[in-house]
Design an enzyme around this catalytic site. Structure first.
Site, PDB file in Angstrom:
ATOM      1  N   THR A 114      28.290 -44.403   1.676  1.00 21.28           N
ATOM      2  CA  THR A 114      28.473 -45.561   0.909  1.00 21.28           C
ATOM      3  C   THR A 114      27.731 -46.142  -0.172  1.00 21.28           C
ATOM      4  O   THR A 114      26.467 -46.205   0.150  1.00 21.28           O
ATOM      5  CB  THR A 114      29.337 -46.451   1.865  1.00 21.28           C
ATOM      6  OG1 THR A 114      29.905 -47.726   1.235  1.00 21.28           O
ATOM      7  CG2 THR A 114      28.358 -46.798   2.939  1.00 21.28           C
ATOM      8  N   TYR A 138      28.451 -52.172   8.220  1.00 23.17           N
ATOM      9  CA  TYR A 138      29.049 -51.101   7.896  1.00 23.17           C
ATOM     10  C   TYR A 138      28.053 -50.157   6.977  1.00 23.17           C
ATOM     11  O   TYR A 138      27.759 -48.854   7.220  1.00 23.17           O
ATOM     12  CB  TYR A 138      30.222 -51.308   6.904  1.00 23.17           C
ATOM     13  CG  TYR A 138      31.018 -50.026   6.351  1.00 23.17           C
ATOM     14  CD1 TYR A 138      31.135 -49.075   6.948  1.00 23.17           C
ATOM     15  CD2 TYR A 138      30.603 -50.105   4.659  1.00 23.17           C
ATOM     16  CE1 TYR A 138      31.722 -47.800   6.170  1.00 23.17           C
ATOM     17  CE2 TYR A 138      31.271 -49.025   4.012  1.00 23.17           C
ATOM     18  CZ  TYR A 138      31.633 -47.994   4.800  1.00 23.17           C
ATOM     19  OH  TYR A 138      32.075 -46.831   4.215  1.00 23.17           O
TER      20      TYR A 138
END
Length: 326
Positions: A114, A138
Site C-alpha cells: 500500500t 495499517y
C-alpha cells in the site's frame, strides 16, 4: 495460490489470472470475502492464511509455484483504534504464509502492499525510493511484511514483488466482480451507494488540507488495471527468478474528494448529499504515485485510466448487487 481471492481486489486478480490461462486455488476465510465472488474456474479452500497445516496442504495438493497475497485488513481508521488486529491479520498472518511458502518450495510471491507505507510523503508524486514512515498501523503492518519478504528472499530461493497500491476503485467491466463489502470505506464505493439510495450521504473527512480545494487528494486506479499488473508482475518474477521488486501501482495523477464527488454527480445525474466532518486519524493530505518504475519494469499498460469510466463501472456493479439482493 491467491489469498483473499474472495475479496474485492483478490477476486479481480483471480479473474485476470484465469483469463490469462493460469490454474488458481483461492485461500480465503470468508470473514470479509464471499464464496460467490470466486470464479467457478478456481478452487476455493476456506481457511485462514495463518493455518499453516491447511495452507501447506493446499500448496502441495495444487503444485503451487506462486502466491499472490491479498488477505488482510484494510481500513486505516480501524487500524488506529485497533492496531493489534492489524498486526495479527496483516503482519503475523503474513509471516505464517511466507514460512509456508518457503517450507513448501514456492518460488514466487506477490504482495498486496500500500501507499500507506510512505506515511506523509516528502514529495508528490511519491517514488519507491522515498522514505517509508507510516503514520498509521495499517501502513506499518504492510511495511513490516515488505521487510520480511526482503529478508526471506535474501536467505531462500524465492523472489517477490511488493505492489504498493494507491486508491483502488471501480469494478470488472464485464460485471463479474466488484466491491461488495458492507460498510466499505472507499470513497467511490461509498459515493455510488449514496447515488443509488443505499446511503443517505457521503462524509467528507477534512476540508482544511493543504490541497487545491481543502479536501484530500488521491491517485485512483481501476481494479482491473491493478489485477492486470499482478499478472504482469508474476510473468516478470518467473522470467527473472533472481530479481525482486517493490513498485507503485497508480496512474500518477490525483483527484480531490470534492472532484470525485462532482464526477459521481455528473455520471449518475444525482446530487449526493455531502456531510463535512473533521479529518480522520492517519490520513495524509495527498498521495499520488510516481509510476515510472512499474511502467519501465513490468509489461503493463493501463487501459482504464479514466475517472468517469471508473465511476461508471462501480455504479454498474452497485446496481447489479441490488438486482442480486446483496
Amino acid at each position: 495460490m491467491v489469498t483473499g481471492g474472495a475479496g474485492y481486489i483478490g477476486s479481480h486478480a483471480v479473474l485476470a489470472l484465469l483469463d490469462a490461462g493460469h490454474e488458481v486455488v483461492v485461500v480465503d476465510n470468508l470473514v470479509t470475502g464471499f464464496d460467490w465472488a470466486v470464479d467457478d474456474r478456481a478452487t476455493l479452500v476456506q481457511c485462514d492464511v495463518a493455518d499453516e497445516g491447511r495452507v501447506r496442504a493446499a500448496i502441495r495438493g495444487h503444485n503451487v509455484d506462486a502466491i499472490l497475497h491479498f488477505a488482510g485488513s484494510v481500513v486505516v481508521p480501524e487500524s488506529v483504534s485497533d492496531p493489534l488486529k492489524y498486526y495479527r491479520n496483516n503482519t503475523a498472518a503474513s509471516r505464517s504464509l511466507i514460512e509456508s511458502a518457503v517450507v513448501e518450495g514456492v518460488k514466487h510471491f506477490i504482495f498486496s502492499s500500500t501507499a500507506a507505507t510512505y506515511g506523509t510523503p516528502v514529495r508528490t508524486p511519491v517514488a519507491e525510493g522515498d522514505p517509508t514512515v507510516p503514520i498509521n498501523p495499517y501502513g506499518m503492518s504492510k511495511l513490516m511484511t515488505e521487510v520480511m519478504l526482503r529478508d526471506v528472499a535474501a536467505a531462500h530461493p524465492i523472489n517477490f514483488c511488493a505492489l504498493r497500491y494507491f486508491n483502488v476503485a471501480g469494478a470488472d467491466p464485464q460485471g463479474r466482480s466488484g466491491q461488495s463489502t458492507a460498510g466499505a470505506t472507499h470513497l467511490i464505493k461509498v459515493a455510488v451507494e449514496a447515488a443509488t439510495g443505499r446511503r443517505s450521504h457521503v462524509s467528507v473527512f477534512g476540508t482544511d488540507f493543504d490541497t487545491r480545494d481543502g479536501t484530500g487528494v488521491r491517485d485512483y486506479i481501476h481494479v482491473t488495471d491493478l489485477a492486470a499488473a499482478h499478472v504482469a508482475a508474476l510473468d516478470l518474477l518467473r522470467a527473472k527468478p533472481t530479481e525482486s521488486h517493490t513498485l507503485n501501482c497508480g496512474y500518477g495523477r490525483g483527484f480531490s474528494v470534492a472532484e470525485v464527488l462532482d464526477a459521481v454527480d455528473r455520471v449518475t445525474n444525482v446530487t449526493i448529499e455531502r456531510k463535512l466532518e473533521g479529518r480522520r486519524a492517519g490520513d495524509p493530505a495527498e498521495l499520488i504515485s510516481d509510476n515510472r518504475a512499474i511502467m519501465a519494469t513490468v509489461d503493463w499498460t493501463p487501459k482504464h485510466d479514466d475517472l468517469n469510466g471508473i465511476i461508471t463501472d462501480a455504479l454498474a456493479w452497485e446496481r447489479k448487487l441490488a438486482e442480486m439482493g446483496r
